[in-house]
Design a protein around this motif. Structure first.
Motif, PDB file in Angstrom:
ATOM      1  N   ALA A  61       0.832  -1.203   0.000  1.00 49.10           N
ATOM      2  CA  ALA A  61       0.000   0.000   0.000  1.00 49.10           C
ATOM      3  C   ALA A  61       0.868   1.255   0.000  1.00 49.10           C
ATOM      4  O   ALA A  61       2.004   1.241   0.471  1.00 49.10           O
ATOM      5  CB  ALA A  61      -0.905  -0.001   1.226  1.00 49.10           C
ATOM      6  N   ASP A  62       0.299   2.350  -0.518  1.00 49.14           N
ATOM      7  CA  ASP A  62       1.012   3.624  -0.530  1.00 49.14           C
ATOM      8  C   ASP A  62       0.541   4.534   0.600  1.00 49.14           C
ATOM      9  O   ASP A  62       0.600   5.748   0.507  1.00 49.14           O
ATOM     10  CB  ASP A  62       0.841   4.318  -1.888  1.00 49.14           C
ATOM     11  N   PHE A  63       0.051   3.905   1.688  1.00 51.75           N
ATOM     12  CA  PHE A  63      -0.393   4.673   2.849  1.00 51.75           C
ATOM     13  C   PHE A  63      -0.026   3.902   4.108  1.00 51.75           C
ATOM     14  O   PHE A  63       0.220   2.692   4.048  1.00 51.75           O
ATOM     15  CB  PHE A  63      -1.903   4.940   2.793  1.00 51.75           C
ATOM     16  N   PRO A  64       0.021   4.574   5.263  1.00 51.20           N
ATOM     17  CA  PRO A  64       0.454   3.917   6.495  1.00 51.20           C
ATOM     18  C   PRO A  64      -0.476   2.765   6.898  1.00 51.20           C
ATOM     19  O   PRO A  64      -1.689   2.803   6.636  1.00 51.20           O
ATOM     20  CB  PRO A  64       0.415   5.033   7.538  1.00 51.20           C
ATOM     21  N   MET A  65       0.094   1.758   7.526  1.00 48.52           N
ATOM     22  CA  MET A  65      -0.649   0.589   7.986  1.00 48.52           C
ATOM     23  C   MET A  65      -1.855   0.991   8.844  1.00 48.52           C
ATOM     24  O   MET A  65      -2.932   0.378   8.759  1.00 48.52           O
ATOM     25  CB  MET A  65       0.306  -0.301   8.784  1.00 48.52           C
ATOM     26  N   GLU A  66      -1.669   2.031   9.673  1.00 47.63           N
ATOM     27  CA  GLU A  66      -2.722   2.428  10.607  1.00 47.63           C
ATOM     28  C   GLU A  66      -3.962   2.962   9.893  1.00 47.63           C
ATOM     29  O   GLU A  66      -5.036   3.054  10.486  1.00 47.63           O
ATOM     30  CB  GLU A  66      -2.184   3.480  11.580  1.00 47.63           C
ATOM     31  N   GLU A  67      -3.820   3.341   8.617  1.00 47.10           N
ATOM     32  CA  GLU A  67      -4.962   3.840   7.854  1.00 47.10           C
ATOM     33  C   GLU A  67      -5.711   2.728   7.133  1.00 47.10           C
ATOM     34  O   GLU A  67      -6.769   2.966   6.545  1.00 47.10           O
ATOM     35  CB  GLU A  67      -4.489   4.899   6.836  1.00 47.10           C
ATOM     36  N   ASN A  68      -5.186   1.512   7.185  1.00 47.09           N
ATOM     37  CA  ASN A  68      -5.826   0.391   6.511  1.00 47.09           C
ATOM     38  C   ASN A  68      -7.112   0.007   7.247  1.00 47.09           C
ATOM     39  O   ASN A  68      -7.143  -0.052   8.479  1.00 47.09           O
ATOM     40  CB  ASN A  68      -4.860  -0.799   6.463  1.00 47.09           C
ATOM     41  N   SER A  69      -8.164  -0.270   6.501  1.00 44.75           N
ATOM     42  CA  SER A  69      -9.450  -0.618   7.120  1.00 44.75           C
ATOM     43  C   SER A  69      -9.349  -1.895   7.955  1.00 44.75           C
ATOM     44  O   SER A  69     -10.038  -2.028   8.979  1.00 44.75           O
ATOM     45  CB  SER A  69     -10.522  -0.778   6.049  1.00 44.75           C
ATOM     46  N   ALA A  70      -8.511  -2.833   7.534  1.00 46.05           N
ATOM     47  CA  ALA A  70      -8.339  -4.072   8.302  1.00 46.05           C
ATOM     48  C   ALA A  70      -7.681  -3.772   9.650  1.00 46.05           C
ATOM     49  O   ALA A  70      -8.051  -4.356  10.674  1.00 46.05           O
ATOM     50  CB  ALA A  70      -7.503  -5.067   7.509  1.00 46.05           C
ATOM     51  N   TYR A  71      -6.715  -2.875   9.657  1.00 45.38           N
ATOM     52  CA  TYR A  71      -6.055  -2.467  10.905  1.00 45.38           C
ATOM     53  C   TYR A  71      -7.088  -1.818  11.841  1.00 45.38           C
ATOM     54  O   TYR A  71      -7.162  -2.148  13.031  1.00 45.38           O
ATOM     55  CB  TYR A  71      -4.917  -1.499  10.600  1.00 45.38           C
ATOM     56  N   LYS A  72      -7.888  -0.898  11.273  1.00 42.62           N
ATOM     57  CA  LYS A  72      -8.901  -0.213  12.083  1.00 42.62           C
ATOM     58  C   LYS A  72      -9.918  -1.211  12.645  1.00 42.62           C
ATOM     59  O   LYS A  72     -10.354  -1.082  13.792  1.00 42.62           O
ATOM     60  CB  LYS A  72      -9.608   0.846  11.238  1.00 42.62           C
ATOM     61  N   ALA A  73     -10.280  -2.217  11.831  1.00 39.76           N
ATOM     62  CA  ALA A  73     -11.242  -3.220  12.295  1.00 39.76           C
ATOM     63  C   ALA A  73     -10.670  -4.040  13.445  1.00 39.76           C
ATOM     64  O   ALA A  73     -11.370  -4.333  14.421  1.00 39.76           O
ATOM     65  CB  ALA A  73     -11.638  -4.122  11.134  1.00 39.76           C
ATOM     66  N   ALA A  74      -9.403  -4.410  13.337  1.00 32.20           N
ATOM     67  CA  ALA A  74      -8.768  -5.188  14.400  1.00 32.20           C
ATOM     68  C   ALA A  74      -8.700  -4.375  15.701  1.00 32.20           C
ATOM     69  O   ALA A  74      -8.987  -4.894  16.787  1.00 32.20           O
ATOM     70  CB  ALA A  74      -7.372  -5.631  13.968  1.00 32.20           C
ATOM     71  N   VAL A  75      -8.333  -3.108  15.584  1.00 25.71           N
ATOM     72  CA  VAL A  75      -8.276  -2.238  16.767  1.00 25.71           C
ATOM     73  C   VAL A  75      -9.663  -2.103  17.392  1.00 25.71           C
ATOM     74  O   VAL A  75      -9.826  -2.187  18.616  1.00 25.71           O
ATOM     75  CB  VAL A  75      -7.715  -0.850  16.387  1.00 25.71           C
ATOM     76  N   ALA A  76     -10.686  -1.916  16.545  1.00 24.86           N
ATOM     77  CA  ALA A  76     -12.054  -1.770  17.052  1.00 24.86           C
ATOM     78  C   ALA A  76     -12.531  -3.055  17.733  1.00 24.86           C
ATOM     79  O   ALA A  76     -13.246  -3.004  18.743  1.00 24.86           O
ATOM     80  CB  ALA A  76     -12.991  -1.393  15.910  1.00 24.86           C
ATOM     81  N   MET A  77     -12.137  -4.205  17.203  1.00 24.29           N
ATOM     82  CA  MET A  77     -12.486  -5.477  17.851  1.00 24.29           C
ATOM     83  C   MET A  77     -11.828  -5.569  19.225  1.00 24.29           C
ATOM     84  O   MET A  77     -12.458  -6.010  20.202  1.00 24.29           O
ATOM     85  CB  MET A  77     -12.043  -6.647  16.972  1.00 24.29           C
ATOM     86  N   GLY A  78     -10.578  -5.156  19.316  1.00 24.26           N
ATOM     87  CA  GLY A  78      -9.882  -5.168  20.596  1.00 24.26           C
ATOM     88  C   GLY A  78     -10.564  -4.290  21.627  1.00 24.26           C
ATOM     89  O   GLY A  78     -10.729  -4.686  22.796  1.00 24.26           O
ATOM     90  N   GLU A  79     -11.014  -3.108  21.182  1.00 26.29           N
ATOM     91  CA  GLU A  79     -11.695  -2.189  22.091  1.00 26.29           C
ATOM     92  C   GLU A  79     -13.061  -2.725  22.505  1.00 26.29           C
ATOM     93  O   GLU A  79     -13.462  -2.605  23.666  1.00 26.29           O
ATOM     94  CB  GLU A  79     -11.844  -0.819  21.412  1.00 26.29           C
TER      95      GLU A  79
END
Length: 297
Positions: A61-79
């Motif tokens: 990807a040409d953008f940071p990992m933290e902006e990936n929707s999969a990353y955001k979904a994993a973080v939201a699941m953790g929360e």
């Protein structure tokens, strides 16, 4: 011995109906009605337990990992479940980005389902729907599989329908660039259009009347997409002239155009002509019933 990793398929979608209502609500979002179906073009996610959350894409990807929707979904699941989402997630990308085919949303849904598998969580847990809707409008749809009507911001599941399994689809998009949903909505707001009537599409879907379903295909966000990327208009005009095309429309907020075809051979012929004669991105596909499918590695 437990599995080392799981593979999760993440299918793309097309909007058989997309109706964006002019004006924004108090939440700052448009009211959206949409009828969507998944297709057999898909990304594949490999998910494995790890020391920390890492998300990688192939191609990179040409953008940071933290902006990936999969990353955001994993973080939201953790929360949501008060657990550490320590997974390595590798996304093998086949769905083009900024195409209106739901790539980021389906990757997020596949991530949610993969983590449910590892944590032993029932995917029908109401917290799962809340996580999905917090990531993006289309994510909740991808948790299910059959064609569906969604309201609200396009994220509230209203009805599920019999799949249009095997229906041939040709996908064609300009080779370069793309359209972001945010830009499409911005241009839409400058000259908003009323959505097409919704009820005829819902009635046709309920009765599984294919001829009527394809007669009601509509997208009032398409002109905004074409204004942002005029080549979309060229693709749409070209594909509507091809033989054995039942209906063609812009997918979501663009930039991809989809054509429902009489036969799979026709869809493949159109995709080949788009590639060879115009150097557009193109793919033949089929509609199917498929939410995220998990295979144990």
């Amino acid at each position: 011995m437990p599995a080392q990793f799981i593979l999760v398929t993440a299918p793309a979608k097309v909007n058989l109906y997309l109706g964006v209502h002019p004006g924004k609500g108090e939440d700052g979002y448009h009211r959206v009605d949409t009828v969507m179906s998944t297709i057999d073009l898909s990304d594949t996610l490999a998910i494995a337990p790890s020391d920390e959350l890492v998300v990688r894409m192939v191609p990179e990807a040409d953008f940071p990992m933290e902006e990936n929707s999969a990353y955001k979904a994993a973080v939201a699941m953790g929360e949501a479940f008060d657990r550490d989402p320590a997974f390595t997630i590798l996304i093998d990308k086949h769905i083009p980005v900024r195409a209106g085919l739901g790539g980021p949303s389906t990757d997020a849904a596949a991530t949610i389902m993969g983590i449910c598998h590892y944590w032993g969580i029932d995917p029908t847990d109401p917290r799962i729907d809340a996580v999905a809707r917090s990531i993006g409008a289309d994510v909740a749809f991808f948790l299910y599989g059959p064609p569906a009507y969604l309201s609200g911001r396009g994220d509230v599941m209203e009805e599920l329908y019999r799949p249009l399994t095997g229906t041939a689809v040709a996908l064609v998009k300009p080779k370069t660039g793309g359209v972001s949903a945010a830009d499409a909505y911005r241009v839409f707001d400058e000259a908003p259009l009323e959505p097409a009537p919704l009820e005829p599409m819902l009635e046709a879907m309920r009765d599984h009347r294919e001829t009527d379903i394809f007669a009601q295909v509509a997208n009032n966000l398409a002109p905004a997409a074409c204004a942002l990327s005029p080549e979309i208009s060229d693709v749409l005009a070209w594909i509507r002239q091809q033989p054995d095309v039942r209906v063609a429309e812009v997918a979501g907020s663009g930039s991809c155009v989809f054509a429902v075809c009489n036969t799979q051979m026709a869809a493949e012929r159109i995709a080949l002509a788009a590639l060879n004669d115009h150097h557009w991105w193109a793919q033949a596909a089929k509609m199917e019933k498929s939410g995220p499918f998990i295979a144990v590695g």
